[in-house]
Design a protein around this motif. Structure first.
Motif, short mmCIF file in Angstrom:
data_model
loop_
_atom_site.label_atom_id
_atom_site.label_comp_id
_atom_site.label_asym_id
_atom_site.label_seq_id
_atom_site.Cartn_x
_atom_site.Cartn_y
_atom_site.Cartn_z
N PHE A 120 0.82 -1.21 0.00
CA PHE A 120 0.00 0.00 0.00
C PHE A 120 0.86 1.27 0.00
CE2 PHE A 120 -2.19 3.46 2.14
CZ PHE A 120 -3.39 3.51 1.47
N PHE A 121 1.86 1.30 0.89
CA PHE A 121 2.64 2.53 1.02
C PHE A 121 3.65 2.70 -0.12
CE2 PHE A 121 1.31 1.80 5.46
CZ PHE A 121 0.61 2.98 5.64
N SER A 122 3.79 1.69 -0.96
CA SER A 122 4.60 1.85 -2.17
C SER A 122 3.85 2.67 -3.21
CB SER A 122 4.97 0.48 -2.73
OG SER A 122 5.64 0.62 -3.98
N LEU A 123 2.52 2.46 -3.30
CA LEU A 123 1.71 3.24 -4.25
C LEU A 123 1.35 4.60 -3.67
CD1 LEU A 123 1.34 0.21 -5.27
CD2 LEU A 123 -0.83 0.99 -6.21
N PHE A 124 0.90 4.58 -2.42
CA PHE A 124 0.45 5.82 -1.77
C PHE A 124 1.50 6.21 -0.73
CE2 PHE A 124 -3.34 3.48 -3.15
CZ PHE A 124 -3.93 4.43 -3.98
N ASP A 125 2.44 7.03 -1.17
CA ASP A 125 3.63 7.33 -0.37
C ASP A 125 3.32 8.40 0.68
OD1 ASP A 125 3.25 8.81 -2.76
OD2 ASP A 125 5.21 9.73 -2.52
N LEU A 126 2.60 8.00 1.71
CA LEU A 126 2.29 8.90 2.81
C LEU A 126 3.50 8.97 3.74
CD1 LEU A 126 -1.30 7.54 3.42
CD2 LEU A 126 -0.74 9.81 2.56
N PRO A 127 3.91 10.15 4.16
CA PRO A 127 5.13 10.29 4.97
C PRO A 127 4.96 9.73 6.38
CG PRO A 127 4.03 12.41 4.69
CD PRO A 127 3.31 11.45 3.82
N PHE A 128 5.98 9.02 6.85
CA PHE A 128 5.98 8.40 8.18
C PHE A 128 6.63 9.33 9.20
CE2 PHE A 128 4.54 4.73 6.11
CZ PHE A 128 4.19 3.77 7.06
N VAL A 129 5.99 9.42 10.37
CA VAL A 129 6.57 10.12 11.51
C VAL A 129 7.45 9.16 12.29
CG1 VAL A 129 6.09 11.41 13.63
CG2 VAL A 129 4.57 11.64 11.64
N TYR A 130 6.93 7.92 12.50
CA TYR A 130 7.67 6.85 13.15
C TYR A 130 7.50 5.58 12.32
CZ TYR A 130 7.30 9.97 17.21
OH TYR A 130 7.34 11.05 18.06
N GLY A 131 8.53 4.76 12.29
CA GLY A 131 8.44 3.50 11.57
C GLY A 131 8.95 3.63 10.14
N ASP A 132 8.84 2.52 9.42
CA ASP A 132 9.37 2.41 8.07
C ASP A 132 8.27 1.93 7.14
OD1 ASP A 132 10.65 1.47 5.68
OD2 ASP A 132 12.55 1.48 6.75
N ALA A 133 8.03 2.65 6.04
CA ALA A 133 6.95 2.29 5.11
C ALA A 133 7.13 0.89 4.55
CB ALA A 133 6.88 3.31 3.99
#
Length: 786
Positions: A120-133
């Motif tokens: 999911f986060f490969s298509l919709f690159d929402l920025p992370f505050v903590y953690g790794d997409a």
């Protein structure tokens, strides 16, 4: 400089009128930019498509569904080289409704819990505050939170590695926190967990005839969408199992950037759809009309104001000033006022924008709406408005001959007065159009919330089910019914909030292999029809023991779509359940009145029910609610008690209509205000020009009432002409808008007459305020005024 400031100060009616018009346009442009830019902030937005489901052979599903079966994504991803990546997205509330989520300190019912593939986060690159997409959804019991959600449960500390307990699903580990999802994303969630464990938990989710999942594709640059559609359908037909063997299903892709504005499909994600584009288009037109009223107001006041300077114009012309020189001076004056009006409009926008966002229910960031676009727009709107507002008055004023100027009758006589009256008529025609629009929008909204929907929802209250209430529902119901203030208790899988489930029905008794009908369906307990007082047309109501496995109740629309003549006891199946039709209920509106009454099947299914409905008597609501809460806490002590009225759910269906009604009411007020400012100035100068005429009339016996009547009659005639112009335009425009509703009001003549009455009342008050002093003056004083 001082003269410039004096000109600006003396032109405050023009400045305010234009500023209001500029503010309306600015806010509309910001709103439009926000909506148009949906999903364009994703880096891969140009390469992302969503797959939609189209069932061309069914009788009533030509628009299709925004969702697809869960097996589709993996099948086409492994077989079509143009597809680089896929992800599936699923909203849990479509199945379980709101679900309890708790940490050590917080316990809340949540409706925005979703599941997706790890990609999911490969298509919709929402920025992370903590953690790794890359690893956020790699483990089955991971959950990603938005920043606001994380703070709600864990405060401002890093929550990764902490535990959330999800009702029915167990413990989940927080694996990441993303920044709050921008308001211009069509996908929104508060919690996101891996999808695969959900598919393993519920076998039925893996069927090809359950289109409840949103499938997104990342494609190779330069891929032909039409060719990709052909390949998707060819591959899916080869892989489908018996679930779709009798269905003529086609899949089609749509760009992710088209979803918010252009989607017309069923099961659309909340807050998206073509109606949004239609709404913005309507209010863009209204904002432009407000600006036009402002420009007309400018022209009227500017020309009227020039009456004071008529002798200066004559002198300058006598001493050789050319028409170009005079018109340039006045046009520069107009441009200056226009620029100051726009600066003032920025202050207006900043002050009213929070209220505007509250009305439309969207969190818009003006700075993110496209700064360059706004700068270009600002330059264009100033140029356009100054041309419209200034060119005509400048040329008009500079065209007069000195001899005519000194006689004083240059502005409001002959063809010239007809020009100005034409502007007044156009102003009020637009204002009447606004007022009629408010009457229409408000009447349609009131019609929808007051219409008999075919079921009873007054004094019916909603309550979420819990695992304990599902297993002990019969005992819980009996305990509630011991209270004489409680009339009935039932349960259902869906509320009338626009979220009702749909599926294809086929193979009923008497049908052929190609007949299919798109059906709404709802699971209930045996008291549903009785509690909501839904009329039974044929057959009977549910009996729990005999009907819980094999009994179906259909509405009239379903029977008609299937072509059944004698439906009672006919064989019927849906969603893998086989049985018989035991009853037919009269059509009732469990969806928005924008839609016709769609085919509906009702089936007993306590395990699928997400809500409990409690019908109570109208007396002593508070004490009855306390009794319900005590019983609830006995059965579900670990859950927070929360109930809400069903009529609020029905009203919420028409939130867009309510917002539109509020906005057009504001536009109506602004239109009338600006037109009134122009009329105020025009009448003031008109009275000055007619002092001698008024003096002569008074010397011949006319009293103050007759003088007032003279002006009211004159401007009332303009209102009448405005009404004649506005009536057919309003009828055509608003009738087309009403055609969007399956259940609608009719256009009534009183909408026009009421608008004209309001305009005439305002005009009369302005006439009285500006002429009462003059009408009381003596004839000698009046004839001596220049």
């Amino acid at each position: 400089m001082r003269k410039l400031l004096d000109d600006i100060y003396s032109s405050w009616p023009n400045l305010i009128g234009l500023a209001i018009g500029f503010a309306c346009i600015t806010i509309t442009v910001i709103w439009f930019n926000h909506e148009r830019n949906y999903d364009r902030f994703y880096n891969k937005s140009k390469s992302i498509y969503r797959v939609i489901w189209k069932e061309s052979a069914s009788k009533n599903s030509s628009k299709g569904l925004a969702s697809t079966p869960s097996p589709l994504g993996p099948v086409i991803s492994n077989s079509i080289p143009e597809i680089k990546n896929i992800t599936r997205f699923y909203r849990l509330d479509s199945f379980l409704g709101e679900i309890k989520v708790e940490s050590d300190e917080t316990r809340i019912f949540e409706s925005n819990y979703c599941f997706a593939d790890p990609s999911f986060f490969s298509l919709f690159d929402l920025p992370f505050v903590y953690g790794d997409a890359e690893y956020a959804l790699s483990s089955p019991n991971n959950v990603v939170l938005t920043n606001n959600t994380a703070e709600k449960y864990f405060g401002s500390d890093d929550p990764t590695g902490k535990i959330l307990r999800i009702a029915n699903f167990g413990e989940y580990i927080v694996s990441g926190v993303i920044q709050d999802i921008p308001s211009d994303s069509h996908i929104k969630f508060d919690f996101l967990s891996p999808l695969e464990p959900l598919l393993q938990k519920y076998e039925w989710m893996n069927r090809w005839n359950i289109p409840h999942f949103y499938t997104y594709l990342e494609v190779i640059e330069g891929t032909d969408p039409d060719m990709l559609n052909i390949k998707i359908n060819r591959v899916s037909r080869d892989k489908r199992v018996s679930d779709l063997s009798n269905l003529d299903v086609n899949f089609q892709i749509e760009p992710v950037t088209d979803i918010h504005f252009k989607s017309e499909y069923g099961r659309e994600l909340p807050g998206n759809g073509k109606y949004i584009a239609d709404t913005i288009r309507i209010f863009t037109v209204l904002a432009l009309l407000v600006l036009i009223i402002s420009c007309l107001n400018f022209i009227i006041i500017f020309i009227a104001k020039a009456f004071k300077q008529r002798k200066e114009i004559g002198v300058r012309k006598t001493y050789g000033a050319t028409r170009l020189t005079i018109s340039s001076k006045y046009y520069l004056n107009v441009l200056t006022i226009t620029v100051f009006s726009y600066l003032f409009s920025i202050l207006l926008v900043l002050s009213i924008f929070p209220s505007f966002k509250s009305i439309i229910g969207i969190d818009i960031n003006p700075g993110a709406a496209g700064a360059l676009n706004l700068i270009v727009y600002m330059a264009l709107v100033i140029l356009f408005s100054s041309l419209i507002s200034g060119l005509f008055p400048a040329l008009y004023i500079s065209s007069f001959r000195p001899a005519t100027v000194f006689r004083g009758n240059i502005f409001f006589t002959g063809k010239r007065t007809n020009n100005i009256k034409g502007f007044v008529i156009l102003q009020f025609a637009i204002s009447l159009f606004f007022i009629v629009g408010y009457f229409i929008y408000n009447s349609q909204y009131r019609y929808m919330i007051q219409k008999d929907l075919g079921y009873k929802y007054d004094n019916v209250y909603c309550l979420r089910t819990t695992p304990e209430l599902k297993t002990g529902f019969e005992s819980f119901s009996r305990s509630l019914l011991d209270n004489p203030m409680i009339n009935d208790v039932t349960a259902c899988s869906n509320l009338p909030d626009g979220s009702i489930s749909k599926t294809l029905a086929s193979g009923w008794e008497g049908s052929n292999d190609e007949e299919r009908v798109m059906m709404n369906y709802i699971y209930v307990d045996q008291a549903f029809v009785r509690t909501l007082n839904i009329g039974i047309k044929e057959g009977r109501d549910f009996i729990m023991e005999s009907d819980k496995l094999t009994g179906f109740i259909l509405n009239e629309s379903a029977v008609r779509e299937m072509g059944l003549q004698d439906p009672i006891n006919k064989r019927f199946n849906i969603n893998g359940f086989d049985g018989r039709i035991i009853g037919v209920v009269k059509n009732f509106n469990f969806e928005s009145l924008t839609n016709k009454v769609n085919p509906l099947v009702i089936k007993i299914g306590p395990g699928f029910c997400k809500y409990i409905l409690i019908s109570i008597a109208g007396n002593d609501i508070d004490r009855t609610m306390k009794y319900i809460e005590d019983i609830y806490n006995t059965y579900s002590p670990d859950y927070n008690f929360e109930t809400w009225p069903m009529d609020g759910v029905v009203r919420e269906l028409y939130g867009n209509e309510k917002k539109s009604s509020s906005l057009i009411f504001i536009f109506s007020l602004l239109g009338i205000l600006i037109a009134s400012i122009g009329l105020f100035g025009l009448i003031e100068y008109s009275v000055r020009l007619r002092h001698r005429e008024i003096g002569i009339r008074k010397s011949m016996g006319a009293d103050s009432i007759k003088i007032l009547h003279l002006f009211i009659r004159e401007y009332g005639r303009l209102i009448l002409i405005s009404g004649i112009i506005a009536a057919p335009v309003s009828f055509y425009y608003y009738s087309r808008w009403l055609d969007n509703y399956a259940f609608r009001i009719t256009f009534k003549i009183w909408y026009i007459l009421g608008a004209m009455f309001i305009a005439l009342t305002i005009t009369s008050l302005i006439v009285i305020s500006k002429t009462i002093k003059t009408s009381l003056m003596s004839p000698a004083d009046l004839t001596g005024i220049d």
